[in-house]
Design a protein around this motif. Structure first.
Motif, PDB file in Angstrom:
ATOM      1  N   GLY A  39      45.334  61.429  35.516  1.00 21.71           N
ATOM      2  CA  GLY A  39      45.077  61.964  36.840  1.00 21.71           C
ATOM      3  C   GLY A  39      43.643  62.391  37.080  1.00 21.71           C
ATOM      4  O   GLY A  39      43.271  62.723  38.199  1.00 21.71           O
ATOM      5  N   TRP A  40      42.826  62.408  36.024  1.00 20.19           N
ATOM      6  CA  TRP A  40      41.450  62.858  36.143  1.00 20.19           C
ATOM      7  C   TRP A  40      40.568  61.671  36.498  1.00 20.19           C
ATOM      8  O   TRP A  40      40.500  60.700  35.753  1.00 20.19           O
ATOM      9  N   ILE A  41      39.898  61.756  37.653  1.00 15.83           N
ATOM     10  CA  ILE A  41      39.141  60.607  38.135  1.00 15.83           C
ATOM     11  C   ILE A  41      37.752  60.569  37.514  1.00 15.83           C
ATOM     12  O   ILE A  41      37.026  61.556  37.542  1.00 15.83           O
ATOM     13  N   ASP A  42      37.387  59.420  36.955  1.00 19.79           N
ATOM     14  CA  ASP A  42      36.026  59.189  36.492  1.00 19.79           C
ATOM     15  C   ASP A  42      35.223  58.754  37.711  1.00 19.79           C
ATOM     16  O   ASP A  42      35.258  57.595  38.120  1.00 19.79           O
ATOM     17  N   ARG A  43      34.505  59.713  38.296  1.00 25.28           N
ATOM     18  CA  ARG A  43      33.892  59.426  39.588  1.00 25.28           C
ATOM     19  C   ARG A  43      32.728  58.458  39.487  1.00 25.28           C
ATOM     20  O   ARG A  43      32.407  57.759  40.435  1.00 25.28           O
ATOM     21  N   GLY A  44      32.110  58.422  38.309  1.00 31.08           N
ATOM     22  CA  GLY A  44      31.028  57.463  38.126  1.00 31.08           C
ATOM     23  C   GLY A  44      31.561  56.036  38.201  1.00 31.08           C
ATOM     24  O   GLY A  44      31.027  55.191  38.917  1.00 31.08           O
ATOM     25  N   ALA A  45      32.650  55.807  37.474  1.00 32.45           N
ATOM     26  CA  ALA A  45      33.243  54.471  37.460  1.00 32.45           C
ATOM     27  C   ALA A  45      33.757  54.111  38.848  1.00 32.45           C
ATOM     28  O   ALA A  45      33.594  52.979  39.326  1.00 32.45           O
ATOM     29  N   GLU A  46      34.351  55.103  39.505  1.00 36.42           N
ATOM     30  CA  GLU A  46      34.890  54.864  40.837  1.00 36.42           C
ATOM     31  C   GLU A  46      33.781  54.456  41.795  1.00 36.42           C
ATOM     32  O   GLU A  46      33.891  53.468  42.525  1.00 36.42           O
ATOM     33  N   LEU A  47      32.704  55.227  41.759  1.00 32.88           N
ATOM     34  CA  LEU A  47      31.592  54.963  42.671  1.00 32.88           C
ATOM     35  C   LEU A  47      30.987  53.591  42.395  1.00 32.88           C
ATOM     36  O   LEU A  47      30.707  52.822  43.316  1.00 32.88           O
ATOM     37  N   GLY A  48      30.823  53.286  41.107  1.00 28.54           N
ATOM     38  CA  GLY A  48      30.236  51.991  40.751  1.00 28.54           C
ATOM     39  C   GLY A  48      31.081  50.837  41.264  1.00 28.54           C
ATOM     40  O   GLY A  48      30.568  49.894  41.868  1.00 28.54           O
ATOM     41  N   ALA A  49      32.401  50.954  41.057  1.00 27.91           N
ATOM     42  CA  ALA A  49      33.293  49.879  41.472  1.00 27.91           C
ATOM     43  C   ALA A  49      33.331  49.765  42.989  1.00 27.91           C
ATOM     44  O   ALA A  49      33.305  48.666  43.549  1.00 27.91           O
ATOM     45  N   ALA A  50      33.376  50.915  43.671  1.00 23.71           N
ATOM     46  CA  ALA A  50      33.417  50.887  45.134  1.00 23.71           C
ATOM     47  C   ALA A  50      32.137  50.260  45.674  1.00 23.71           C
ATOM     48  O   ALA A  50      32.164  49.454  46.598  1.00 23.71           O
ATOM     49  N   ARG A  51      31.014  50.625  45.050  1.00 27.76           N
ATOM     50  CA  ARG A  51      29.739  50.052  45.491  1.00 27.76           C
ATOM     51  C   ARG A  51      29.692  48.560  45.295  1.00 27.76           C
ATOM     52  O   ARG A  51      29.215  47.824  46.151  1.00 27.76           O
ATOM     53  N   ALA A  52      30.195  48.124  44.139  1.00 31.63           N
ATOM     54  CA  ALA A  52      30.172  46.689  43.859  1.00 31.63           C
ATOM     55  C   ALA A  52      30.993  45.950  44.916  1.00 31.63           C
ATOM     56  O   ALA A  52      30.561  44.931  45.452  1.00 31.63           O
ATOM     57  N   ALA A  53      32.174  46.503  45.229  1.00 31.62           N
ATOM     58  CA  ALA A  53      33.047  45.843  46.208  1.00 31.62           C
ATOM     59  C   ALA A  53      32.379  45.811  47.575  1.00 31.62           C
ATOM     60  O   ALA A  53      32.428  44.810  48.299  1.00 31.62           O
ATOM     61  N   VAL A  54      31.734  46.925  47.926  1.00 37.63           N
ATOM     62  CA  VAL A  54      31.097  47.039  49.236  1.00 37.63           C
ATOM     63  C   VAL A  54      29.901  46.094  49.335  1.00 37.63           C
ATOM     64  O   VAL A  54      29.662  45.455  50.352  1.00 37.63           O
ATOM     65  N   ARG A  55      29.154  45.965  48.230  1.00 41.07           N
ATOM     66  CA  ARG A  55      27.990  45.074  48.231  1.00 41.07           C
ATOM     67  C   ARG A  55      28.425  43.630  48.343  1.00 41.07           C
ATOM     68  O   ARG A  55      27.799  42.836  49.020  1.00 41.07           O
ATOM     69  N   GLU A  56      29.530  43.319  47.673  1.00 42.35           N
ATOM     70  CA  GLU A  56      29.983  41.942  47.702  1.00 42.35           C
ATOM     71  C   GLU A  56      30.295  41.508  49.125  1.00 42.35           C
ATOM     72  O   GLU A  56      30.179  40.343  49.476  1.00 42.35           O
ATOM     73  N   LEU A  57      30.722  42.465  49.950  1.00 37.49           N
ATOM     74  CA  LEU A  57      31.033  42.128  51.337  1.00 37.49           C
ATOM     75  C   LEU A  57      29.861  42.433  52.260  1.00 37.49           C
ATOM     76  O   LEU A  57      29.985  42.394  53.463  1.00 37.49           O
ATOM     77  N   SER A  58      28.713  42.731  51.687  1.00 35.33           N
ATOM     78  CA  SER A  58      27.510  43.164  52.418  1.00 35.33           C
ATOM     79  C   SER A  58      27.838  44.126  53.553  1.00 35.33           C
ATOM     80  O   SER A  58      27.455  43.942  54.694  1.00 35.33           O
TER      81      SER A  58
END
Lengths: 339, 506
Positions: free
Chosen positions: B372-391
């Motif tokens: 239940g403990w969120i690794d916010r670094g990993a979350e942010l990185g993954a969200a950014r990657a997804a967002v960048r992929e869709l420009s």
């Protein structure tokens, strides 16, 4: 109203992300206008207390008393904050505190000593929370109504158990916790419990999937459901959490008063909701902070203390509380519309 | 003698919403006693125009003249005072009040200024209902107990309880049976005979021919034709006006060979919901975009939501990768690899107070969490990657999602499913509220995701969108598939003919 989102330094790739910023800086910069204004109000109150009754108000014992009184309602408020953030409401907190405190102090329970009292208080709190949660999440009842029903029944049951009498606690271990001897570095154990609940509450809300889901359910339940969140289970957990906090608060109250009474926790629901609201929690759900709620509790408790020291009656206190709630909401609406 | 000024004359009306120019200089003239029809595809600006007319939206610029005088319609009440009444498609009645109370809501007949004279209200309501051909509706009944058609009559009675000179009807026939449509037309005839003007919105060309006097066609927020004769303008001309584009949408090229081989990843077998859509079969293969074309009320969104488990089907089942899904469970669908970008983005998909990161990661949180403990670094990185992929812009994912434009909000929803790693993407009106420039980009994104192996089921009321983006198209009319063909074998006229052809009144 729309902010200019592309600040120049965000255009580079080297911008430190939220996760990379040092924790202290994150905390400092997150301390938004609202938190700062609540701290300001608290500072003003302490100033008023210090000026009107310099000897009595700033006395260590008095400050310990304020914090101790804040602890009981504070623990309840942390649970309430979660429930309100998720778009719900729990009107039964005061009644659950009463029921848990009397159930945990019956002669039969006291035979099991310290652990018996603690576990009973917590289990009764969880049990009431479970009933609330099941009725709301799976029975489709409106939280206002389900918890109103719980308020009535839990109070009734508490009266039935005690028959209106105060149940004196005879377990030494419990009574000792309230004594000055058990203070840690001058801090009463009850306050330490409150501090722990606050920190855990903050972590759960801001750092766990549970917290995220609570915010999502409160912010937009339909969107949360379509995003694959089990909204009903989350609601159940939230009322369980509120019940758990009530159980802990009931135990604190037993320690504080050395007894269990069916009149315990009277109007806690209103105090907890009021504290959460002046702390910036949206009654419609989706936004709220633990820090704000705790500051709200401290503000209310300090006001009560100052009024009592100045021999002002509780009617004046009530009027002042009402005025503060209105002022806080008006101020928040203004800050919300300028950001 | 100079000709009478028109009853209503709107000119140069513009209205923008964040990211969209809904009305771009629209003119509309309505004469007393005429039935003036408004035609246009979804998103053409019809509803915005009638909301301006009803005082519900304030135009950014333009003038409104009422019986020759300039007026400002500051609020719905101001419009009502002038004698403009609007009957919306979603009826705005209070279900728990009686018919008479609804009809007189806000202007109850009173004694001594505040005592509601219930009997007077009921008798005047009964009179109105009689005039509307529904004397059987009891003014004392609760509106919630009435049928849709009866509720519409109540709504109309409410409009007539004011001194009304112009009534706007938004798709009044959509919820009606053929006899009721005849009654509606009779009422419209009576009203116009009394000199009341009617602005009539419908998708059904046939109805417009029966009762319309003149037609104004809207497209992309502009009136492309005003005041055409309703009875004599050829259908082909009307359809051409509705579809002819000023702005050509740019669609990405389809892959040379449609992926006709390969196991379907999404299979729908005999799925139906009573009153919404008839048993439906369809298959979508990886890399394929299948489109459902149809009008509002043809069951498109309902189909997608049922496939997704948000509605429980009456019959049939949904299989993903050959395995049946538990019916009526969104969580089962998400776990099996389905993702939905719903029609009402703000109400159904986004957490408007939250950041882009949290909106993107909400369906994959547990992947970044331990106990239940969120690794916010990993979350942010993954969200950014997804967002960048869709420009998605801005690429700072810490901003609140509400500050994004419509197109970028839609990308945030897509990024959510991209991050989740879904296999089947269900798109419901993907470009609603997205401005024209951003659409091409969104189309390219969807095609690229398909090329990468995603199966896409697309629903849109904009026919060119379905034809341009999908590989295969199912045409829906009233909850039933009436035609299936590869997109390149269809054109817009053909599809519009299929979906508009026939009306219950015929």
């Amino acid at each position: 109203m729309t902010q200019n989102v592309s600040r120049p330094r965000d255009s580079t790739d080297k911008v430190p992300s939220a996760a990379e910023t040092p924790a202290w800086r994150a905390v400092l910069f997150r301390a938004d206008v609202r938190t700062l204004s609540l701290l300001g109000v608290l500072a003003v109150l302490i100033l008023i207390g210090g000026i009107t009754k310099p000897d009595q108000f700033l006395d260590t014992r008095n400050l310990q008393l304020i914090l101790t009184l804040a602890s009981v309602i504070g623990v309840v408020t942390v649970g309430m904050t979660f429930v309100i953030i998720s778009g719900g409401i729990d009107l039964s907190v005061g009644a659950i505190v009463a029921l848990a405190s009397v159930w945990a102090t019956t002669v039969a329970t006291q035979e099991y000593g310290f652990a018996g009292i603690l576990f009973t208080a917590v289990l009764v709190g969880l049990g009431c929370g479970l009933v609330n949660g099941v009725l709301i999440a799976y029975g489709g009842m409106v939280p206002f109504i389900a918890t109103l029903a719980m308020l009535a029944s839990a109070r009734g049951l508490a009266l039935q158990i005690t028959d209106g009498r105060t149940q004196i606690v005879t377990v030494d271990g419990v009574l000792d916790l309230g004594e000055r001897d058990s203070y840690v570095l001058g801090i009463p154990p009850l306050v330490l419990v409150f501090a722990a609940v606050t920190v855990i509450g903050w972590l759960v809300l801001n750092r766990t999937t549970f917290g995220r889901r609570s915010v999502a359910v409160g912010g937009n339940a339909e969107a949360a459901r379509l995003a694959g969140i089990d909204v009903r289970r989350q609601r159940l957990y939230l009322y369980l959490l509120s019940g758990l906090c009530c159980g802990i608060a009931a135990f604190l109250l037993i320690v504080l008063t050395g007894s269990g009474q069916n009149t315990n926790g009277n109007l806690y629901e209103l105090d907890a909701i009021a504290a959460a609201i002046i702390g910036g929690t949206l009654l419609t759900g989706g936004r709220g902070t633990i820090v704000g709620s705790v500051l709200g509790v401290l503000i209310f408790t300090t006001i009560t203390n100052i009024f009592a020291l100045n021999n002002l009656q509780s009617d004046v206190q009530q009027i002042a509380k009402g005025a503060i709630i209105v002022a806080a909401v008006l101020v928040q609406r203004r800050t919300a519309s300028t950001t | 003698m100079a000709p009478q000024p028109p009853l209503l004359s709107m000119s140069g009306i513009t209205k923008s919403f964040p990211g969209v120019r809904a009305l771009d200089g629209v003119d509309l003239d309505v004469q007393a006693g005429e039935v003036h029809c408004l035609l246009g595809q979804n998103g053409a600006g019809k509803s915005t125009l009638i909301k301006v007319l009803a005082g519900a939206h304030q135009p950014d610029s333009g003038t409104i003249r009422w019986r020759g005088d300039d007026v400002t319609l500051r609020s719905p009440i101001a419009a009502m005072r002038l004698g403009i009444a609007t009957i919306y498609q979603e009826l705005d009645l209070v279900e728990h009040l009686s018919v008479a109370e609804n009809v007189h809501l806000g202007h109850e007949p009173t004694a001594a200024g505040f005592v509601v004279r219930g009997r007077a209200a009921r008798s005047s309501t009964a009179e109105l209902l009689k005039r509307l051909g529904h004397p059987e509706v009891d003014p004392g009944r609760l509106v919630g107990d009435l049928s849709a058609a009866q509720q519409q009559i109540v709504s109309m009675a409410r409009a007539l309880s004011h001194d009304v000179r112009l009534i706007v009807m938004d798709e009044p026939s959509a919820a009606l049976d053929p006899d009721e449509v005849d009654n509606l037309f009779r009422i419209v005839g009576d009203l116009t005979a009394d000199g009341v003007a009617v602005v009539y919105i419908s998708h059904r060309l046939e109805e417009i021919r029966r009762i319309g006097d003149r037609v104004t066609v809207l497209k992309d927020g502009r009136a492309v034709a005003g005041g055409l004769p309703a009875k004599s303008t050829p259908t082909s001309e009307v359809v051409a006006l509705m579809t002819g584009r000023n702005v050509e949408y740019v669609f990405p090229p389809r892959p040379a060979a449609a992926p006709e081989h390969g196991e379907p990843v999404l299979t729908v077998e005999g799925l139906s919901r009573k009153g919404e859509f008839a048993p439906l079969d369809l298959q979508v293969r990886p890399g394929e975009i299948v489109g459902l074309a149809g009008l509002v009320g043809s069951g498109r969104s309902e189909i997608l939501e049922t496939v997704y488990g948000a509605r429980k089907p009456d019959t049939g089942r949904v299989l993903v990768g050959g395995r049946p899904l538990r019916p009526g469970s969104v969580r089962a669908a998400v776990r099996a690899g389905l993702g939905l970008a719903p029609e009402e983005r703000k109400a159904q998909a986004l957490l408007m107070l939250e950041s882009v990161t949290r909106n993107v990661s909400v369906s994959s949180m547990s992947r970044f969490a331990r106990l239940g403990w969120i690794d916010r670094g990993a979350e942010l990185g993954a969200a950014r990657a997804a967002v960048r992929e869709l420009s998605l812009r801005p690429d700072n994912t810490n901003v609140p999602v509400r500050t994004l434009s419509g197109g970028n909000q839609q990308k945030a929803v897509l990024a959510r499913w991209l991050l989740r790693g879904c296999r089947v993407l269900l798109l419901d009106e993907p470009t609603r509220g997205v401005d024209v420039g951003a659409r091409a980009e969104l189309y390219a994104v969807v095609r690229r995701l398909a090329d990468e192996g995603l199966a896409v089921l697309l629903v849109s009321s904009e026919v060119p969108e379905v034809l341009g983006l999908a590989d295969r198209v199912l045409v829906l009319r009233e909850g039933r598939v009436v035609h299936t063909a590869p997109a390149r074998e269809l054109d817009e006229h053909r599809v519009l003919d299929l979906v508009m052809e026939g009306s219950p009144a015929s």
